[in-house]
Design a protein around this motif. Structure first.
Motif, PDB file in Angstrom:
ATOM      1  N   ILE A 181       0.854  -1.202   0.000  1.00 10.41           N
ATOM      2  CA  ILE A 181       0.000   0.000   0.000  1.00 10.41           C
ATOM      3  C   ILE A 181       0.885   1.247   0.000  1.00 10.41           C
ATOM      4  CG2 ILE A 181      -1.583   1.383   1.426  1.00 10.41           C
ATOM      5  CD1 ILE A 181      -2.878  -1.299   2.321  1.00 10.41           C
ATOM      6  N   SER A 182       1.918   1.239   0.862  1.00 10.71           N
ATOM      7  CA  SER A 182       2.806   2.401   0.939  1.00 10.71           C
ATOM      8  C   SER A 182       3.618   2.569  -0.342  1.00 10.71           C
ATOM      9  CB  SER A 182       3.734   2.276   2.144  1.00 10.71           C
ATOM     10  OG  SER A 182       2.968   2.381   3.329  1.00 10.71           O
ATOM     11  N   GLU A 183       3.934   1.433  -0.985  1.00 11.73           N
ATOM     12  CA  GLU A 183       4.663   1.488  -2.260  1.00 11.73           C
ATOM     13  C   GLU A 183       3.807   2.171  -3.341  1.00 11.73           C
ATOM     14  OE1 GLU A 183       6.658  -1.627  -5.392  1.00 11.73           O
ATOM     15  OE2 GLU A 183       6.346  -2.364  -3.349  1.00 11.73           O
ATOM     16  N   VAL A 184       2.511   1.836  -3.349  1.00  9.58           N
ATOM     17  CA  VAL A 184       1.582   2.469  -4.308  1.00  9.58           C
ATOM     18  C   VAL A 184       1.546   3.978  -4.046  1.00  9.58           C
ATOM     19  CG1 VAL A 184      -0.841   2.691  -5.002  1.00  9.58           C
ATOM     20  CG2 VAL A 184       0.128   0.424  -4.656  1.00  9.58           C
ATOM     21  N   ASN A 209      -7.488  -8.430  -2.880  1.00 13.09           N
ATOM     22  CA  ASN A 209      -8.689  -7.952  -3.540  1.00 13.09           C
ATOM     23  C   ASN A 209      -9.418  -6.885  -2.714  1.00 13.09           C
ATOM     24  OD1 ASN A 209     -10.345  -8.127  -5.875  1.00 13.09           O
ATOM     25  ND2 ASN A 209     -11.905  -9.072  -4.601  1.00 13.09           N
ATOM     26  N   ASP A 210      -9.365  -7.013  -1.382  1.00 14.94           N
ATOM     27  CA  ASP A 210     -10.006  -6.017  -0.508  1.00 14.94           C
ATOM     28  C   ASP A 210      -9.349  -4.643  -0.716  1.00 14.94           C
ATOM     29  OD1 ASP A 210     -11.461  -8.144   0.563  1.00 14.94           O
ATOM     30  OD2 ASP A 210      -9.957  -8.528   2.106  1.00 14.94           O
ATOM     31  N   ILE A 211      -8.016  -4.668  -0.830  1.00 12.08           N
ATOM     32  CA  ILE A 211      -7.276  -3.413  -1.029  1.00 12.08           C
ATOM     33  C   ILE A 211      -7.632  -2.812  -2.388  1.00 12.08           C
ATOM     34  CG2 ILE A 211      -4.963  -2.385  -1.251  1.00 12.08           C
ATOM     35  CD1 ILE A 211      -4.016  -4.660   0.691  1.00 12.08           C
ATOM     36  N   LYS A 212      -7.690  -3.660  -3.410  1.00 10.27           N
ATOM     37  CA  LYS A 212      -8.006  -3.176  -4.759  1.00 10.27           C
ATOM     38  C   LYS A 212      -9.393  -2.522  -4.829  1.00 10.27           C
ATOM     39  CE  LYS A 212      -5.088  -6.149  -7.601  1.00 10.27           C
ATOM     40  NZ  LYS A 212      -5.052  -7.202  -8.617  1.00 10.27           N
ATOM     41  N   SER A 219      -5.351   2.863 -10.605  1.00 12.13           N
ATOM     42  CA  SER A 219      -5.534   1.447 -10.993  1.00 12.13           C
ATOM     43  C   SER A 219      -4.281   0.888 -11.651  1.00 12.13           C
ATOM     44  CB  SER A 219      -6.708   1.305 -11.960  1.00 12.13           C
ATOM     45  OG  SER A 219      -7.865   1.819 -11.378  1.00 12.13           O
ATOM     46  N   GLN A 220      -3.655   1.689 -12.541  1.00  9.97           N
ATOM     47  CA  GLN A 220      -2.457   1.216 -13.252  1.00  9.97           C
ATOM     48  C   GLN A 220      -1.314   0.919 -12.282  1.00  9.97           C
ATOM     49  OE1 GLN A 220      -1.998   4.479 -15.954  1.00  9.97           O
ATOM     50  NE2 GLN A 220      -3.237   3.550 -17.565  1.00  9.97           N
ATOM     51  N   VAL A 221      -1.093   1.826 -11.324  1.00 10.43           N
ATOM     52  CA  VAL A 221      -0.006   1.634 -10.356  1.00 10.43           C
ATOM     53  C   VAL A 221      -0.319   0.458  -9.427  1.00 10.43           C
ATOM     54  CG1 VAL A 221       1.246   2.688  -8.418  1.00 10.43           C
ATOM     55  CG2 VAL A 221       0.750   4.033 -10.464  1.00 10.43           C
ATOM     56  N   VAL A 222      -1.591   0.341  -9.017  1.00 11.27           N
ATOM     57  CA  VAL A 222      -2.002  -0.769  -8.143  1.00 11.27           C
ATOM     58  C   VAL A 222      -1.735  -2.101  -8.838  1.00 11.27           C
ATOM     59  CG1 VAL A 222      -4.002  -1.922  -7.094  1.00 11.27           C
ATOM     60  CG2 VAL A 222      -3.702   0.536  -6.813  1.00 11.27           C
ATOM     61  N   PHE A 234       0.739  -4.654  -7.120  1.00 12.85           N
ATOM     62  CA  PHE A 234       0.114  -5.885  -6.610  1.00 12.85           C
ATOM     63  C   PHE A 234       0.072  -6.952  -7.696  1.00 12.85           C
ATOM     64  CE2 PHE A 234      -1.532  -2.824  -3.569  1.00 12.85           C
ATOM     65  CZ  PHE A 234      -1.508  -3.537  -2.385  1.00 12.85           C
ATOM     66  N   ASN A 235       1.188  -7.112  -8.360  1.00 10.12           N
ATOM     67  CA  ASN A 235       1.236  -8.148  -9.410  1.00 10.12           C
ATOM     68  C   ASN A 235       1.057  -9.500  -8.739  1.00 10.12           C
ATOM     69  OD1 ASN A 235       2.026  -9.976 -11.413  1.00 10.12           O
ATOM     70  ND2 ASN A 235       3.287  -8.402 -12.392  1.00 10.12           N
ATOM     71  N   LEU A 236      -0.011 -10.207  -9.122  1.00  8.80           N
ATOM     72  CA  LEU A 236      -0.360 -11.441  -8.411  1.00  8.80           C
ATOM     73  C   LEU A 236       0.736 -12.518  -8.497  1.00  8.80           C
ATOM     74  CD1 LEU A 236      -4.167 -11.704  -9.172  1.00  8.80           C
ATOM     75  CD2 LEU A 236      -3.081 -10.991  -7.065  1.00  8.80           C
TER      76      LEU A 236
END
Length: 331
Positions: free
Chosen positions: A252-255, A289-292, A318-321, A325-327
């Motif tokens: 989250i902090s990275e985003v 998914n909750d974070i997204k 959305s793009q940065v997330v 958060f690359n699965l």
């Protein structure tokens, strides 16, 4: 918009919602409807601040003193207050002031509570918040953040709890809120007019049905309303048990870092909102998914932007997330 309101009701410390969108899109209707989803609250009788009978953080000094003197507190259940703040409100009306009538007739200085006192433990709604005086918006945001309102007037000094969910709405055509004020709102929802003809027809039909017979309409949706109400109450109780893993907090902090978000409010609000969403979904641990689901609502209004642009539609976030958060990276 609905999700942002529900999450703020589950955890009022998220910091409120700013809802911007086209006129005639049901912003005010939705906001006023949220009050019906909330369970009744227990307050101290004859108290002007909706004081909690046992929680010191939600209690006025008068009730505290009565408790300390060993007096018993009578309680009554009330509906969660939903207070509308009119655009023309003065600072005295918002914060409270001296009771002039008592001062003139009885010669005593007493405090006359304002809208912040009435909104304690409830919802404070400001329509067209972008047209409200900046200093009033400042007062609202300060009270919402600290949970207290302090009034210093003509020899009177009063401090009372002011814990409320601050909800603002407005039309961006009439001007945006200053960035430093916008940043103080926990979440930002953007509403666009529905373009799909069949959806528009459905909305018009529902509206006509409600106008012709409101009671039938309320009855029809009563079961769904009750289910949603119970879900919110359950999430409120479960919230304190929800956990979020360290590596997800780092992401989250990275985003926030990649989006060049000023300050740390974005990180804090996203963590809180993700926990509230997990509780709403009846989970004990926050998942990716909750974070997204919540991160765009929490960050879109905090991005640095060109002065000529409006608030980001959420695409940038959305793009940065997606990249952070690359699965594949998580597995």
């Amino acid at each position: 918009m609905k999700l942002a309101l529900i999450l703020n009701v589950i955890d009022p410390q998220i910091g409120g919602v700013m809802i911007m969108g086209d006129r005639g899109t049901g912003k005010s209707t939705t906001i006023r409807a949220i009050a019906d989803l909330l369970p009744e609250i227990i307050v101290a009788q004859d108290d002007m601040f909706n004081s909690h009978p046992s929680d010191y953080e939600l209690m006025s000094d008068v009730v505290k003193n009565r408790l300390e003197e060993g007096q018993s507190i009578q309680t009554i259940p009330i509906k969660v207050p939903m207070i509308d703040l009119p655009l023309g409100a003065t600072e005295d009306r918002v914060c409270g002031t001296i009771d002039i009538e008592k001062a003139l007739t009885e010669g005593i200085k007493t405090f006359e509570p304002g809208l912040l006192a009435k909104a304690n433990r409830g919802i404070l709604y400001v329509d067209e918040v972008n047209l409200l005086d900046d200093h009033l918006v400042d007062i609202l945001l300060d009270s919402a953040a600290s949970g207290w309102n302090t009034v210093e007037r003509e020899g009177i000094s009063v401090r009372h709890p002011a814990r409320f969910v601050l909800v603002g709405s407005g039309n961006p055509e009439e001007g945006e809120l200053r960035p430093q004020l916008l940043d103080r709102f926990g979440m930002h929802a953007e509403i666009r007019t529905v373009k799909d003809p069949s959806s528009r027809v459905k909305i018009v039909e529902q509206r006509s049905k409600f106008d012709s017979n409101p009671y039938n309409c309320l009855e029809e949706f009563e079961k769904q309303q009750e289910e949603l109400k119970n879900r919110i109450i359950k999430a409120q109780k479960q919230l304190s048990d929800v956990t979020i893993d360290y590596d997800l907090r780092v992401k989250i902090s990275e985003v926030c870092g990649k989006l060049d978000v000023d300050g740390l409010r974005g990180d804090i609000v996203t963590n809180r909102a993700a926990k509230a969403f997990a509780a709403y979904e009846n989970k004990e641990h926050v998942e990716v998914n909750d974070i997204k689901q919540v991160i765009t609502l929490c960050l879109r209004h905090r991005l640095r932007k060109d002065p000529l642009e409006s608030v980001d539609s959420g695409l940038k976030v959305s793009q940065v997330v997606e990249s952070v958060f690359n699965l594949d990276e998580l597995h």
